[in-house]
Enzyme design. Sequence first.
Site, PDB file in Angstrom:
ATOM      1  N   SER A 314       0.825  -1.199   0.000  1.00  0.00           N
ATOM      2  CA  SER A 314       0.000   0.000   0.000  1.00  0.00           C
ATOM      3  C   SER A 314       0.857   1.245   0.000  1.00  0.00           C
ATOM      4  O   SER A 314       1.927   1.279   0.615  1.00  0.00           O
ATOM      5  CB  SER A 314      -0.915   0.013   1.233  1.00  0.00           C
ATOM      6  N   LYS A 320       1.424  -3.115   5.143  1.00  0.00           N
ATOM      7  CA  LYS A 320       0.478  -3.968   4.424  1.00  0.00           C
ATOM      8  C   LYS A 320       1.192  -4.716   3.300  1.00  0.00           C
ATOM      9  O   LYS A 320       1.970  -4.134   2.547  1.00  0.00           O
ATOM     10  CB  LYS A 320      -0.646  -3.121   3.838  1.00  0.00           C
ATOM     11  N   GLU A 327      -2.930 -12.308  -7.651  1.00  0.00           N
ATOM     12  CA  GLU A 327      -3.645 -11.268  -8.388  1.00  0.00           C
ATOM     13  C   GLU A 327      -3.172 -11.197  -9.837  1.00  0.00           C
ATOM     14  O   GLU A 327      -3.973 -11.019 -10.768  1.00  0.00           O
ATOM     15  CB  GLU A 327      -3.465  -9.919  -7.693  1.00  0.00           C
TER      16      GLU A 327
END
Length: 463
Positions: A314, A320, A327
């Site tokens: 992030s 994070k 993905e």
Amino acid sequence: MSEKAYRVEHDSMGELRVPSDARWGAQTQRALQNFPISGLMMPRAFIRALGLIKASAASVNQDLGMLDALRAKAIETAALAVAEGKHDRHFPIDVFQTGSGTSTNMNANEVIAHLAAEKSGQPVHPNDHVNMSQSSNDTIPTAIHVSAMLELKERLLPALQHLAETIGAKAHETSKVVITGRTHLMDAMPVTLGQELSGWAAQIRQGMARIEAVLTRLQALAQGGTAVGTGINAHPEFGKRVATELSKRTGIPFRSSENYFESLSCQDTAVELSGQLKTLAVSLTKIANDLRWMNSGPLAGLGEIALPALQPGSSIMPGKVNPVIPEVITMVAAQVIGNDLTITVAGQSGNFQLNVMLPIIAYNLLQGIELLANSARVLADSAIAGFSVQEAHLKEALDRNPILVTALNPVIGYEKGAAIAKQAYQENRPILEVAKQMTDIPEARLKALLDPAALTRGGIKNN
């Protein structure tokens, strides 16, 4: 353009200015002017296949006494240089061009003729010599089959083998790790992590088998059919001999098509292969999404495994870390599935003796193979091989899984089991504790009946 920046070339439509350092000729230049569509060019694998075809054709034409040895050798040498990627910058034509791929075929003919003339000191004509015994209408379909075969054999199938082996090794490593099974994303009977992964490995191996089942049809080549399938202007032995020559050069058992009319007029084999690539993309999506769910958290998700931390997740939330590899895999799968739709529509565009969407079939098919090959290796090496198992969290969830009561059904019946499961869930207590309270089954027997590891062996093959 200044006088020094261009030279004048000509074709059957007249003269045309061509950049002085370009290896191509007038027909390629016309295509550049006519098709400023996307900036997407034919894939490297396709240009490689074209080079191999032109080299093989020159050799066969010499053997058949149709092309003199000096020109034939010069064409063969130039074509092999094209196949090796030494002149890729001279193949600038957009994918969105004439549906037969004639512009790309002539691009190859002109570049090879230019190079061969330089080498031999003899005039070499792109149509009369390089394209001898050929048409775009059989050469481009042949290049689709040859390029796809090479990419499957050299890239995709080895990558899938590597992925299957990596999953298999991880399945063996985790064969005794018991986890809560899930159906409908809800808690179900336990399985081992190894069993779960064995399903992934089987998906990949079945995907390989599906692709391999297409290969025999992909080995059949259109070369020799020329313009409409009759073989006009080609020696009767030309197609068969080119297939033999390509087999020698690639190690793949190519053969001449049994029916040139079929091979020119449709692209059913490419559509079939695309369908198998789509199936593989669906399999990879399933595996990637399982990994995402298992890795979710680390506190508010399932938190069963921890994928390797590859990059900050992030720009605003420090610390994070996201499941970037799964993905990527799902995005690749979406692209391949979309490519399949394009190929399906293109495959319907066989009008009488010729399919007229050949370039986008080639582009999308080869892109799909490349994306899947690269993704399979990334998934294996950057996600599956290195994930760690959160065993303490898994055990805690297993101990409180009310669905374990299913094992008591033969002893106490479904209704009693449902009552135990409901109370265990409502009170957030271990199922063993509640079952001990609500039945007269001895604790030792309850422990044996509710042992999660034992429950994973109920007729399930652990591959």
